[in-house]
Design an enzyme around this catalytic site. Structure first.
Site, short mmCIF file in Angstrom:
data_model
loop_
_atom_site.label_atom_id
_atom_site.label_comp_id
_atom_site.label_asym_id
_atom_site.label_seq_id
_atom_site.Cartn_x
_atom_site.Cartn_y
_atom_site.Cartn_z
N GLU A 95 0.84 -1.20 0.00
CA GLU A 95 0.00 0.00 0.00
C GLU A 95 0.88 1.26 0.00
O GLU A 95 2.02 1.24 0.48
CB GLU A 95 -0.91 -0.07 1.24
CG GLU A 95 -1.81 1.11 1.50
CD GLU A 95 -2.83 1.42 0.42
OE1 GLU A 95 -2.41 1.54 -0.75
OE2 GLU A 95 -4.02 1.58 0.73
N ASP A 96 0.37 2.33 -0.54
CA ASP A 96 1.12 3.59 -0.56
C ASP A 96 1.09 4.28 0.80
O ASP A 96 2.12 4.73 1.30
CB ASP A 96 0.57 4.54 -1.65
CG ASP A 96 -0.95 4.75 -1.54
OD1 ASP A 96 -1.61 4.11 -0.70
OD2 ASP A 96 -1.48 5.55 -2.34
N ASP A 132 -3.82 5.58 6.34
CA ASP A 132 -4.32 6.82 6.92
C ASP A 132 -5.30 6.45 8.05
O ASP A 132 -4.88 6.12 9.16
CB ASP A 132 -4.97 7.62 5.78
CG ASP A 132 -5.42 9.01 6.18
OD1 ASP A 132 -4.72 9.69 6.92
OD2 ASP A 132 -6.50 9.42 5.71
N PHE A 162 -1.74 16.42 3.97
CA PHE A 162 -2.11 15.72 2.74
C PHE A 162 -0.89 15.64 1.84
O PHE A 162 -0.29 16.66 1.49
CB PHE A 162 -3.26 16.42 2.03
CG PHE A 162 -3.93 15.52 1.04
CD1 PHE A 162 -4.87 14.58 1.46
CD2 PHE A 162 -3.61 15.57 -0.30
CE1 PHE A 162 -5.48 13.71 0.56
CE2 PHE A 162 -4.21 14.71 -1.22
CZ PHE A 162 -5.14 13.79 -0.79
N ARG A 164 0.73 12.09 -9.34
CA ARG A 164 1.29 10.74 -9.13
C ARG A 164 2.70 10.63 -9.69
O ARG A 164 3.47 9.76 -9.28
CB ARG A 164 0.41 9.69 -9.81
CG ARG A 164 -0.98 9.53 -9.21
CD ARG A 164 -1.61 8.25 -9.74
NE ARG A 164 -3.05 8.22 -9.57
CZ ARG A 164 -3.68 7.80 -8.46
NH1 ARG A 164 -2.98 7.41 -7.43
NH2 ARG A 164 -5.00 7.78 -8.39
P1 IMP Z 1 -7.45 4.98 4.68
O1 IMP Z 1 -8.54 4.03 4.34
O2 IMP Z 1 -7.99 6.23 5.33
O3 IMP Z 1 -6.33 4.37 5.49
O4 IMP Z 1 -6.89 5.56 3.35
C1 IMP Z 1 -6.06 4.89 2.56
C2 IMP Z 1 -6.03 5.50 1.20
O5 IMP Z 1 -6.42 6.87 1.20
C3 IMP Z 1 -4.61 5.49 0.69
O6 IMP Z 1 -4.33 4.30 0.04
C4 IMP Z 1 -4.62 6.68 -0.25
O7 IMP Z 1 -5.07 6.28 -1.50
C5 IMP Z 1 -5.60 7.64 0.38
N1 IMP Z 1 -4.89 8.67 1.18
C6 IMP Z 1 -4.79 8.74 2.52
N2 IMP Z 1 -4.05 9.79 2.90
C7 IMP Z 1 -3.67 10.41 1.76
C8 IMP Z 1 -2.86 11.57 1.49
O8 IMP Z 1 -2.30 12.26 2.36
N3 IMP Z 1 -2.71 11.88 0.17
C9 IMP Z 1 -3.29 11.17 -0.83
N4 IMP Z 1 -4.02 10.07 -0.63
C10 IMP Z 1 -4.23 9.71 0.67
MG MG Z 2 -4.18 3.71 -1.80
#
Ligand code: IMP
Ligand code: MG
Length: 175
Positions: free
Chosen positions: A99-100, A103, A152, A165
């Site tokens: 995963e990137d 969050d 962000f 990206r």
């Molecule tokens: P989560 O479900 O809130 O953990 O979010 C995960 C996904 O939200 C990541 O795989 C990203 O695609 C997106 N995301 C979360 N934080 C950021 C950020 O700071 N910038 C861009 N995408 C984000």
């Molecule tokens: Mg993602």
């Protein structure tokens, strides 16, 4: 690119490279003889995964799954949709999710629950970046690259409304 938004480099391309190298060494130690299935979450993980696999010098396979939790902009909708599912089977496989960024943890806890039901031999998680201050659902990250602040971020595969990206660095996107 949107001229009203400013970018501030948070992690340079060179720092990312050494982080990826370190993660690759840890994964090599644990998976060398396991023919793992590296499962990238699209779209954000595509740059990280492509750099990572080129540092893994042993047999492995790559699969992608596409999940979406963000509508548009910078707020998660809190609901995860599977936009594209798995083609390769995961039963009996050593699956490593790539995963990137983690969050809130909502996306990954959804995916890990989904994958566990398919009975992989093992299931672990690798994330290039972690934003622990935002966590709403606990997630165990087995291989983590960098802890990032509650900002962000974009670049190195990570987007804002599909933009940025292609940046080689990870940057904070300021209004
Ligand atoms: P989560 O479900 O809130 O953990 O979010 C995960 C996904 O939200 C990541 O795989 C990203 O695609 C997106 N995301 C979360 N934080 C950021 C950020 O700071 N910038 C861009 N995408 C984000
Ligand atoms: Mg993602």
């Amino acid at each position: 690119m949107n001229s009203q938004k400013k970018l501030q480099v948070l992690v340079s391309g060179a720092e990312i490279e050494s982080t990826v190298r370190k993660i690759a060494a840890d994964i090599t130690r644990d998976y060398r003889d396991k023919n793992p299935l590296l499962l990238g979450i699209l779209k954000g993980s595509f740059v990280f995964l492509s750099d990572l696999v080129r540092r893994l010098d042993f047999p492995l396979e790559v699969e992608f799954i596409r999940l979406s939790s963000y509508g548009s902009g910078q707020q998660t909708s809190g609901k995860v949709k599977m936009v594209q599912g798995l083609k390769l089977g995961v039963q009996g496989r050593h699956v490593l999710v790539v995963e990137d960024i983690v969050d809130t943890g909502i996306t990954l806890s959804f995916l890990l629950d989904y994958l566990k039901k398919k009975k992989p031999a093992s299931l672990k998680l690798c994330a290039l970046t972690d934003k622990p201050s935002r966590r709403r659902v606990p997630v165990k990250i087995d291989y983590v690259g960098l802890t990032v602040p509650d900002k962000f971020i974009v670049g190195y595969g990570i987007d804002c409304d599909e933009k940025y990206r292609n940046l080689p660095d990870i940057c904070i996107l300021e209004e």
